[in-house]
Design a protein around this motif. Structure first.
Motif, PDB file in Angstrom:
ATOM      1  N   THR A 180      52.064  -8.954 -70.080  1.00  0.00           N
ATOM      2  CA  THR A 180      53.291  -8.914 -70.878  1.00  0.00           C
ATOM      3  C   THR A 180      53.951 -10.286 -70.924  1.00  0.00           C
ATOM      4  O   THR A 180      54.403 -10.740 -71.984  1.00  0.00           O
ATOM      5  N   SER A 181      54.002 -10.969 -69.780  1.00  0.00           N
ATOM      6  CA  SER A 181      54.638 -12.285 -69.743  1.00  0.00           C
ATOM      7  C   SER A 181      53.863 -13.293 -70.574  1.00  0.00           C
ATOM      8  O   SER A 181      54.448 -14.151 -71.257  1.00  0.00           O
ATOM      9  N   ALA A 214      54.581 -12.587 -74.251  1.00  0.00           N
ATOM     10  CA  ALA A 214      55.910 -13.092 -74.589  1.00  0.00           C
ATOM     11  C   ALA A 214      55.877 -14.598 -74.771  1.00  0.00           C
ATOM     12  O   ALA A 214      56.488 -15.147 -75.714  1.00  0.00           O
ATOM     13  N   GLY A 215      55.153 -15.305 -73.894  1.00  0.00           N
ATOM     14  CA  GLY A 215      55.052 -16.751 -73.998  1.00  0.00           C
ATOM     15  C   GLY A 215      54.360 -17.192 -75.285  1.00  0.00           C
ATOM     16  O   GLY A 215      54.786 -18.157 -75.933  1.00  0.00           O
ATOM     17  N   LEU A 254      59.027 -15.874 -76.823  1.00  0.00           N
ATOM     18  CA  LEU A 254      60.123 -14.945 -76.579  1.00  0.00           C
ATOM     19  C   LEU A 254      60.272 -14.710 -75.084  1.00  0.00           C
ATOM     20  O   LEU A 254      59.331 -14.921 -74.311  1.00  0.00           O
ATOM     21  N   SER A 255      61.437 -14.237 -74.679  1.00  0.00           N
ATOM     22  CA  SER A 255      61.585 -13.760 -73.312  1.00  0.00           C
ATOM     23  C   SER A 255      60.950 -12.369 -73.233  1.00  0.00           C
ATOM     24  O   SER A 255      60.771 -11.695 -74.262  1.00  0.00           O
ATOM     25  N   GLU A 256      60.616 -11.932 -72.023  1.00  0.00           N
ATOM     26  CA  GLU A 256      60.023 -10.604 -71.866  1.00  0.00           C
ATOM     27  C   GLU A 256      60.996  -9.525 -72.326  1.00  0.00           C
ATOM     28  O   GLU A 256      60.589  -8.516 -72.906  1.00  0.00           O
ATOM     29  N   ARG A 257      62.293  -9.739 -72.073  1.00  0.00           N
ATOM     30  CA  ARG A 257      63.294  -8.752 -72.487  1.00  0.00           C
ATOM     31  C   ARG A 257      63.344  -8.637 -74.014  1.00  0.00           C
ATOM     32  O   ARG A 257      63.391  -7.538 -74.546  1.00  0.00           O
ATOM     33  N   THR A 258      63.303  -9.777 -74.701  1.00  0.00           N
ATOM     34  CA  THR A 258      63.330  -9.758 -76.170  1.00  0.00           C
ATOM     35  C   THR A 258      62.054  -9.134 -76.719  1.00  0.00           C
ATOM     36  O   THR A 258      62.088  -8.371 -77.699  1.00  0.00           O
ATOM     37  N   HIS A 311      60.210  -6.863 -75.304  1.00  0.00           N
ATOM     38  CA  HIS A 311      60.328  -5.416 -75.086  1.00  0.00           C
ATOM     39  C   HIS A 311      61.224  -4.788 -76.147  1.00  0.00           C
ATOM     40  O   HIS A 311      60.887  -3.747 -76.733  1.00  0.00           O
TER      41      HIS A 311
END
Length: 321
Positions: free
Chosen positions: A236-237, A240-241, A245-249, A251
């Motif tokens: 997931t990380s 996102a990279g 994006l951040s992982e929260r964004t 998600h």
């Protein structure tokens, strides 16, 4: 107990009559084993008059909705789409209100395929997990934005609101209702006599690979990022990279656009990759497992079955029929 099958103009005749047929068989089989009739099946329309199905055929009903004081379950069949779109369900507001009233009194509210939209019109999908046929998903989310819609999901049951995708999903819903009202053993006996599986069928094996990504540029980019990593599972990380994006964004955006958490999104894309390889037929199960980033074929088989409700071997045999 009353089980009410609702008829509205434009409905799918096979769904309307299919509910009646499967439930009638279940009722008779259970009565034969238990010595008593477990429930009564009623067909009804808003005004008690016959309805016209989506192909112009007349369907008789037993009663007017307001003449039925209570129901243990209310079942809505699918609708016949016009140009892959469903009609404006607000035309059936009185029917939706009756469904909402019965659910508030404890009734199960069930929708098959496009019939799920009528549950949305009743406000019953708000903040509830639900599903519909994969190609009706985007329109469902547009019309009922508060629905927690699972794209391509199998049968879902959230607080007695039961939904399933596929024009023939009335079989799964019927058996699920029997299971709730009469018990698992009664549902198993009914399924044996109907010669159907008690496990709700998955839509996953019928959805064209990449269909969801085509509906949105971000999803397409995210799917490409997952597919680009061969021979291992992207985290997931890492995803996102790659999308900056951040992982929260990540998600939040995947949940909003696809109704999936990042891990589920990644696993579904890997499933679609594996399904394409199985369709090609040239690679072994072990080779496909390694190519899609699984440590071994055992973990691959387990993951594949979660999406397809069948093993990779069973899927390969199915497509070769």
């Amino acid at each position: 107990m009353n089980i009410v099958v609702i008829g509205i103009d434009g409905c799918l005749a096979s769904g309307f009559l299919g509910f009646v047929d499967v439930l009638s068989l279940a009722r008779d089989v259970i009565a034969n084993h238990a010595g008593e009739v477990p429930f009564k099946i009623l067909t009804a329309s808003g005004d008690g008059r016959p309805v016209t199905d989506g192909h112009g055929r007349r369907l008789e009903v037993d009663a007017r909705l307001d003449d039925i004081p209570s129901a243990s379950a209310v079942l809505v069949p699918g609708q016949v789409p016009q140009g892959l779109k469903l009609p404006d369900m607000s035309d059936f507001k009185p029917v939706a209100e009756w469904i909402r009233y019965q659910h508030a009194r404890g009734s199960l509210a069930c929708g098959s395929c496009g019939g799920v939209y009528l549950l949305g019109e009743a406000g019953l999908l708000n903040d509830r997990r639900c599903t519909t046929t994969w190609w009706l998903h985007d329109e469902l989310r547009r019309r009922y934005p508060r629905a927690d819609a699972a794209w391509g999901g199998a049968l879902t049951d959230d607080g007695g609101v039961i939904t399933a995708g596929g024009a023939l999903s009335w079989t799964d819903i019927s058996l699920h209702v029997v299971r709730i009202l009469c018990g698992s053993e009664a549902a198993r006996i009914a399924a044996d006599f109907a010669v159907v599986d008690t496990t709700p069928s998955s839509q996953a094996v019928y959805i064209p690979a990449g269909h969801l990504a085509e509906s949105n540029p971000f999803l397409l980019e995210a799917e490409r990022a997952v597919r680009h990593v061969r021979g291992r599972r992207i985290t997931t990380s890492e995803l996102a990279g790659r999308l900056a994006l951040s992982e929260r964004t990540l998600h939040r955006r995947l949940q909003s656009l696809a109704g999936e958490a990042p891990k589920r999104f990644i696993d579904r894309v890997r499933f679609e990759m594996a399904r394409t390889m199985l369709d090609a037929g040239s690679m072994s199960i072990k080779q496909i497992a390694l190519a899609t980033g699984f440590e071994d074929d055992s973990s691959f088989r387990k993951s594949f079955k979660q999406f397809a409700q069948m093993t990779p071997t069973a899927y390969r045999a199915r497509i070769r029929i």
